[in-house]
Motif scaffolding. Sequence first.
Motif, short mmCIF file in Angstrom:
data_model
loop_
_atom_site.label_atom_id
_atom_site.label_comp_id
_atom_site.label_asym_id
_atom_site.label_seq_id
_atom_site.Cartn_x
_atom_site.Cartn_y
_atom_site.Cartn_z
N ILE A 1 6.71 0.19 7.05
CA ILE A 1 7.93 -0.03 7.82
C ILE A 1 8.69 1.29 7.78
N LYS A 2 8.54 2.06 8.82
CA LYS A 2 9.16 3.39 8.88
C LYS A 2 10.68 3.27 8.87
N GLY A 3 11.31 4.07 8.01
CA GLY A 3 12.77 4.08 7.93
C GLY A 3 13.35 3.15 6.90
N ASN A 4 12.51 2.41 6.15
CA ASN A 4 13.08 1.56 5.11
C ASN A 4 13.48 2.43 3.92
N LYS A 5 14.38 1.94 3.10
CA LYS A 5 14.93 2.77 2.04
C LYS A 5 14.22 2.60 0.70
N MET A 6 13.11 1.88 0.67
CA MET A 6 12.39 1.68 -0.59
C MET A 6 11.63 2.96 -0.94
N GLY A 7 11.90 3.51 -2.11
CA GLY A 7 11.31 4.78 -2.51
C GLY A 7 10.05 4.63 -3.34
N PHE A 8 9.44 3.48 -3.36
CA PHE A 8 8.24 3.24 -4.17
C PHE A 8 7.03 3.85 -3.49
N ALA A 9 6.16 4.49 -4.28
CA ALA A 9 4.98 5.16 -3.71
C ALA A 9 3.93 4.18 -3.23
N GLY A 10 3.85 3.01 -3.82
CA GLY A 10 2.87 2.01 -3.40
C GLY A 10 1.84 1.73 -4.46
N LEU A 11 1.04 0.71 -4.22
CA LEU A 11 -0.05 0.32 -5.12
C LEU A 11 -1.35 0.60 -4.38
N LYS A 12 -2.10 1.58 -4.84
CA LYS A 12 -3.32 2.00 -4.15
C LYS A 12 -4.50 1.08 -4.44
N LYS A 13 -4.54 0.49 -5.62
CA LYS A 13 -5.70 -0.33 -5.99
C LYS A 13 -5.58 -1.72 -5.36
N ILE B 1 0.85 -1.19 0.00
CA ILE B 1 0.00 0.00 0.00
C ILE B 1 0.89 1.24 0.00
N LYS B 2 1.81 1.31 0.95
CA LYS B 2 2.77 2.41 1.01
C LYS B 2 3.96 1.95 1.86
N PRO B 3 5.02 1.51 1.20
CA PRO B 3 6.15 0.95 1.93
C PRO B 3 6.74 1.87 3.00
N ALA B 4 6.82 3.15 2.73
CA ALA B 4 7.44 4.08 3.68
C ALA B 4 6.66 4.18 4.98
N SER B 5 5.34 4.01 4.93
CA SER B 5 4.56 4.12 6.16
C SER B 5 4.36 2.77 6.84
#
Length: 184
Positions: A150-162, A144-148
């Motif tokens: 697992i906080k602090g991970n280095k993956m810069g992908f925005a996520g898949l909303k659908k 859904i949103k990798p950054a939120s």
Amino acid sequence: MCILKKIKMDSFEVNKIIAAVLVTVLLIFGVSKISDIIFHVEKPNVQGYKVEIKVDSSASQAKAEGQIDISALLALGDVDSGKKVYKKCAACHSIAQDGGNKIGPNLYNVVSRATGSISDYKYSKALASYGKEWTVEELNGFLIKPASWIKGNKMGFAGLKKDEDRASVILYLNQNSDSPKELP
């Protein structure tokens, strides 16, 4: 003499045309400046508009806590669609059995694998110390949103909303395994 009068008359006409153009330009700039003074508009401190979106709080809270019906979610997806959606991931992740790591780790056999467990890949501290398995629920939340998730991970992908896209990618990831897991 007649020719001289004609030339003087022509230059007089040219002077009138040039004067008319100059007066028009000065008039336009003058009116513009005067209107700016009369109708002064102050610029706002914040550029832009705040758009508020009403979200069903029970659904968003369930998604945030990972309490969604996984079997219903997976029913939305299919492996062929997952292969297409996975192209967004392929720039950074390999899915081949003998494929190496790219910018991100190889995702072959990722379903039910421990997070941060590939030895020849340098994970972020947050992901290396996460201490969970990539279950279907974890994958869904992370996608859904990798950054939120697992906080602090280095993956810069925005996520898949659908939901359909996430379900399809999870099914595709499960399919690319030595022994695909039985999913709910």
